[in-house]
Design an enzyme around this catalytic site. Structure first.
Site, PDB file in Angstrom:
ATOM      1  N   HIS A 190       1.007  -1.076  -0.308  1.00 34.59           N
ATOM      2  CA  HIS A 190       0.248  -0.047   0.181  1.00 34.59           C
ATOM      3  C   HIS A 190       0.383   1.026  -0.231  1.00 34.59           C
ATOM      4  O   HIS A 190       0.024   1.717  -0.700  1.00 34.59           O
ATOM      5  CB  HIS A 190      -1.391  -0.246   0.998  1.00 34.59           C
ATOM      6  N   ARG A 296      -9.929   2.737  -4.628  1.00 35.06           N
ATOM      7  CA  ARG A 296     -10.408   1.604  -2.702  1.00 35.06           C
ATOM      8  C   ARG A 296     -10.976   2.395  -2.188  1.00 35.06           C
ATOM      9  O   ARG A 296     -10.288   3.273  -1.275  1.00 35.06           O
ATOM     10  CB  ARG A 296      -9.122   1.357  -2.559  1.00 35.06           C
ATOM     11  N   ARG A 332     -15.246   0.259  -5.258  1.00 32.46           N
ATOM     12  CA  ARG A 332     -14.197  -1.649  -4.502  1.00 32.46           C
ATOM     13  C   ARG A 332     -15.677  -1.624  -3.343  1.00 32.46           C
ATOM     14  O   ARG A 332     -14.907  -0.040  -2.583  1.00 32.46           O
ATOM     15  CB  ARG A 332     -13.330  -1.600  -4.920  1.00 32.46           C
ATOM     16  N   GLU A 431      -9.857 -12.063  -8.583  1.00 27.23           N
ATOM     17  CA  GLU A 431      -8.109 -12.363  -8.015  1.00 27.23           C
ATOM     18  C   GLU A 431      -7.575 -13.017  -6.974  1.00 27.23           C
ATOM     19  O   GLU A 431      -7.022 -13.049  -6.506  1.00 27.23           O
ATOM     20  CB  GLU A 431      -7.914 -10.860  -6.989  1.00 27.23           C
ATOM     21  N   ASN A 454      -2.402  -8.391  -8.234  1.00 27.47           N
ATOM     22  CA  ASN A 454      -1.769  -7.930  -7.204  1.00 27.47           C
ATOM     23  C   ASN A 454      -2.080  -9.616  -6.920  1.00 27.47           C
ATOM     24  O   ASN A 454      -0.969  -9.469  -6.386  1.00 27.47           O
ATOM     25  CB  ASN A 454      -1.782  -6.473  -6.620  1.00 27.47           C
ATOM     26  N   ASP A 455      -3.575  -9.276  -6.379  1.00 24.09           N
ATOM     27  CA  ASP A 455      -3.821 -10.410  -5.513  1.00 24.09           C
ATOM     28  C   ASP A 455      -3.930 -12.090  -6.640  1.00 24.09           C
ATOM     29  O   ASP A 455      -3.637 -13.123  -6.142  1.00 24.09           O
ATOM     30  CB  ASP A 455      -4.824 -10.131  -4.695  1.00 24.09           C
ATOM     31  N   ARG A 465       2.273 -11.654  -0.873  1.00 24.76           N
ATOM     32  CA  ARG A 465       2.442 -10.174  -1.545  1.00 24.76           C
ATOM     33  C   ARG A 465       3.355  -9.003  -1.159  1.00 24.76           C
ATOM     34  O   ARG A 465       4.417  -7.949  -1.210  1.00 24.76           O
ATOM     35  CB  ARG A 465       1.106  -9.322  -2.665  1.00 24.76           C
ATOM     36  N   CYS A 502      -7.132  -3.960 -13.435  1.00 23.48           N
ATOM     37  CA  CYS A 502      -6.932  -2.950 -12.212  1.00 23.48           C
ATOM     38  C   CYS A 502      -5.704  -3.390 -11.253  1.00 23.48           C
ATOM     39  O   CYS A 502      -5.585  -2.432 -10.528  1.00 23.48           O
ATOM     40  CB  CYS A 502      -8.301  -2.452 -11.247  1.00 23.48           C
TER      41      CYS A 502
HETATM   42  C1  PEP Z   1      -5.729  -6.153  -6.975  1.00 30.47           C
HETATM   43  O1  PEP Z   1      -5.452  -7.558  -5.802  1.00 30.47           O
HETATM   44  O2  PEP Z   1      -4.464  -6.522  -8.407  1.00 30.47           O
HETATM   45  C2  PEP Z   1      -5.516  -5.284  -6.516  1.00 30.47           C
HETATM   46  C3  PEP Z   1      -6.123  -4.518  -7.232  1.00 30.47           C
HETATM   47  O3  PEP Z   1      -6.410  -4.606  -5.167  1.00 30.47           O
HETATM   48  P1  PEP Z   1      -5.424  -4.783  -4.151  1.00 30.47           P
HETATM   49  O4  PEP Z   1      -4.159  -3.989  -4.606  1.00 30.47           O
HETATM   50  O5  PEP Z   1      -5.807  -3.854  -3.473  1.00 30.47           O
HETATM   51  O6  PEP Z   1      -5.916  -5.641  -3.227  1.00 30.47           O
HETATM   52 MG    MG Z   2      -6.640  -7.192  -3.851  1.00 25.58          MG
END
Ligand code: PEP
Ligand code: MG
Length: 572
Positions: A190, A296, A332, A431, A454-455, A465, A502
C-alpha cells in the site's frame, strides 16, 4: 563502504533530498520515585504547552489539506490537554506518591482509557484512542523523545522508514516530501500504491536502509529501477537523471488530448485510473484518464476513527462521480482485512490473515456495515455512471449473495423515494484463481470483471505480496498467469461482458502489448502511467499484439515471454 543500495522501484521518478528518518523511539516510563517534585511538575506543564501547540498547528494544516472533519480531530485532542482536571491528577500523583512526570501521565492515561473503553456507547469507546494518542504525544515531550508529525514537514525531504502505514502516507504533503525509501514492501504494497497516487518516487524492500542513514544525510532514489545512493558521490549524475525523467514526462503530456487508439485504428481500449480518495480525481483528469477503474473505498475506512456512515460515504462517492462527469467510476466495496487494518475494529486473530476473514467474506458476514456502503453507492449512482465491484470473490454463490443484497437495498431505497442510476453496473474483481478458472460461469451474472493481478499473482504463486524475500515470484509474465488472464477475458467475452484490469500489471509498459493481444478491454492504473500506456498503444497494431499473445501463451517461463515482448517493442 558502499553507500549504494538496491530495492524495488515502486513509484517512478527520481528524487534527491535530505533524509527524514521516520523511526519512533519506544516510550520507557520512569518508575522510580522522584525527589524534585517541582521540577517534575514543571516538565509536565512545559510539555503540555508544547503538545498543545503541535495540535493547533496540525489543526491548521489539516484545515488546509484534509478538510474540516480531520481538523476537528486535532482540535478535540487539544481540548483534552486543556482539561484542568486531568492536569490536576498528574500533579497530585507527583505530589502525593512521588511519581515521575512520565509515570503520573501513564497512570492517569491508563485510568481514562479503561474508563472510556468500558462504556456502552461506541462514541465514548472511540475516545479511548484519542486519550492514548494525546497522552503519548505528551509523554514524548516529557521524556525528550522526538515527536514525528509528518503533516508538519516543511522542507524538502525523502522519508526513510521501516514501512509507511496508510494513515502516515495520508498526512504527507508532496510539496515537501519528495519520495520515500523503506526497508519493507514491494510494487503492490500500500505504501507503493499511495506513492504512485501522490505522484512521488518510492523505493521499497531495501531491507536495511533505515540503519544506514543518519540525520542530515542526503539521499538519492530512483523509483523506476530501485537504485538508492546515500550521500551521492556525484550529485550531478542524479540531477541529470531527474531532468531527463522530467523531460520525458513533458513529452508524454502531449498525449493528454489524444484519443486512445492503436496504430491500425482500433479505438475501443479504455485507459482508466486507480484512486484511493476523492482528492485523487484531479490527477486522473490531469493525466487524461477516461474513467476510474478502481476506487479503493477502504481508504475512507482506514483514514478514519469510525466506520464511515452512509451519509459520509455518499458525499465522498458523489463527489468523485460528479467530478468525473458521466465517465464510468468503478467503486470497490470494502476490501479490509489481511494487511489492511482499522484502528477502531479488531479483526479476529488468524494464522493466515491474507487467506482469512477479509473483504467480501467480512462484509457478507457483517451486513450492518455492508448496508451503509451499498446504500451510499446506490444513492451516488444517481449522479453519474457507477460500477459497484465486489473484492475477493471466490464462488458464484458469494457473488450472487452480494449482488442480491445490493438489489434488495436498491428496492428499499426506491421505496423510500431515492433515485438510483439507471446505468448502474454490478461486477467483481477476479483476483482469486478459482474465479479466473470459473470465469465463464461468473460472467452469466456479473456485468463486468476487473482482474486484480496483485492478488491473483500472490495466490497463484503462493507468494506473499508483502514479503520482499519472495518478491521474485511476483511474475506477471509467467505463462501460468497469462493463461488465467486468457480464461478470464474469454470467459467474460463469451457473455458479452467487458473485462478490465486494475492490478499493477495493467500499467506496466511491457505488459500492455500482451494484454492488448489477449483482448483486455479496460486498463486501470496509477494516473501517472496513463499517458505512457496511450503512447505504447498508439505504436502497435492489433494483429501484432495478438500474435505476440499467442506465442507468449506457448512459452515455458517469464524470461521467454519478456524476450518476445522486447523483440516486438525494440523498434517502436
Ligand atoms: C489487486 O489485488 O490486484 C487489486 C487491485 O487490489 P489491491 O491491490 O487493493 O488488493
Ligand atoms: Mg486485491
Amino acid at each position: 563502504m558502499s553507500n549504494k543500495y538496491s530495492g524495488i522501484g515502486a513509484s517512478n521518478g527520481i528524487a534527491l533530498a535530505k533524509v527524514y528518518i521516520l523511526k519512533e523511539e519506544p516510550i520507557v516510563i520512569n518508575d522510580s520515585p522522584v525527589k524534585d517534585i517541582d521540577s517534575e511538575i514543571n516538565i509536565i506543564n512545559e510539555s503540555i504547552v508544547k503538545a498543545k501547540k503541535d495540535l493547533f498547528d496540525l489543526k491548521n494544516i489539516a484545515l488546509e489539506k484534509l478538510g474540516e472533519e480531520k481538523a476537528a480531530i486535532f482540535e478535540a485532542h487539544a481540548s483534552i490537554l486543556e482539561d484542568p482536571e486531568m492536569a490536576n491528577e498528574f500533579v497530585s500523583l507527583i505530589k502525593e506518591k512521588n511519581c515521575s512526570a512520565s509515570k503520573s501521565i501513564s497512570q492517569v492515561a491508563e485510568k481514562y482509557i479503561a474508563l472510556f473503553k468500558g462504556m456502552e456507547d461506541a462514541y465514548f469507546q472511540e475516545r479511548a484512542a484519542d486519550i492514548k494518542d494525546v497522552t503519548e504525544r505528551l509523554l514524548r515531550y516529557v521524556l525528550n523523545l522526538p515527536v514525528l508529525d509528518l503533516a508538519t514537514i516543511s522542507e524538502e525531504v525523502i522519508i526513510v522508514a521501516e514501512d509507511l502505514t496508510p494513515s502516515q502516507t495520508a498526512q504527507l504533503n508532496p510539496l515537501f516530501v519528495k519520495g520515500f525509501a523503506c526497508n519493507v514492501g514491494g510494487r503492490t504494497s500500500h505504501a507503493a500504491i499511495m506513492a504512485r497516487s501522490l505522484e512521488i518516487p518510492a523505493v521499497l524492500g531495501l531491507k536495511n536502509i533505515l540503519t544506514n542513514v543518519k540525520l542530515n544525510d542526503l539521499i538519492a532514489i530512483n523509483g523506476s529501477n530501485g537504485e538508492v545512493e546515500v550521500n551521492p558521490k556525484d550529485k550531478k549524475v542524479w540531477e541529470d537523471l531527474a531532468n531527463k525523467f522530467k523531460q520525458e514526462q513533458e513529452e508524454l503530456k502531449k498525449m493528454k488530448e489524444q484519443p486512445t487508439i492503436t496504430k491500425d485504428g482500433y479505438d475501443k481500449f479504455i485507459l482508466e485510473a486507480n484512486i484511493g480518495s476523492p482528492k485523487d480525481v484531479a490527477s486522473v483528469l490531469d493525466n487524461g484518464g477516461e474513467g476510474i477503474g478502481l476506487f479503493r473505498s477502504e481508504f475512507l475506512y482506514m483514514d478514519n476513527d469510525h466506520f464511515p456512515t452512509e451519509e459520509e460515504q455518499f458525499q465522498a462517492y458523489k463527489e468523485v462521480v460528479e467530478k468525473m462527469n458521466g465517465k464510468l467510476v468503478v467503486i470497490r466495496t470494502l476490501d479490509i482485512g489481511g494487511d489492511k487494518k482499522l484502528s477502531y475494529f479488531k479483526f479476529p486473530e488468524e494464522m493466515n490473515p491474507f487467506l482469512g476473514y477479509r473483504a467480501i467474506r467480512f462484509t457478507l458476514d457483517r451486513k450492518d456495515i455492508f448496508k451503509d456502503q451499498i446504500r451510499a453507492l446506490l444513492r451516488a449512482s444517481a449522479y453519474g455512471h457507477i460500477g459497484i465491484m465486489f473484492p475477493m470473490i471466490a464462488t458464484v454463490d458469494e457473488f450472487l449473495a452480494a449482488k442480491n443484497f445490493t438489489l434488495d437495498c436498491k428496492k428499499e431505497l426506491e421505496k423510500e423515494g431515492h433515485k438510483v442510476g439507471s446505468d448502474l453496473e454490478i461486477g467483481m474483481m477476479v483476483e482469486i484463481p478459482a474465479a479466473a478458472v470459473n470465469a465463464e460461469n461468473f460472467a452469466k451474472y456479473a456485468d463486468f470483471f476487473s482482474i486484480g493481478t496483485n492478488d491473483l499473482i500472490q495466490y497463484t504463486m503462493a507468494a506473499d505480496r508483502m514479503s520482499e524475500n519472495v518478491s521474485y515470484l511476483y511474475q506477471p509474465f509467467n505463462p501460468s498467469i497469462l493463461k488465467l488472464l486468457k480464461m478470464t477475458i474469454d470467459g467474460g467475452h463469451k457473455h458479452n461482458r467487458w473485462v478490465g484490469m486494475c492490478g499493477e500489471m495493467a500499467g506496466e509498459p511491457d505488459a500492455i502489448p500482451l494484454l492488448m493481444g489477449l483482448g483486455l478491454d479496460a486498463y486501470s492504473m496509477s494516473a501517472t502511467s496513463i499517458l505512457k500506456a496511450r503512447s505504447i498503444m498508439s505504436k502497435l497494431t492489433l494483429n501484432e499484439t495478438q500474435s505476440l499473445a499467442k506465442k507468449a501463451l506457448e512459452c515455458e517461463n517469464t524470461s521467454q515471454v519478456l524476450e518476445l515482448v522486447n523483440q516486438l517493442m525494440q523498434n517502436k
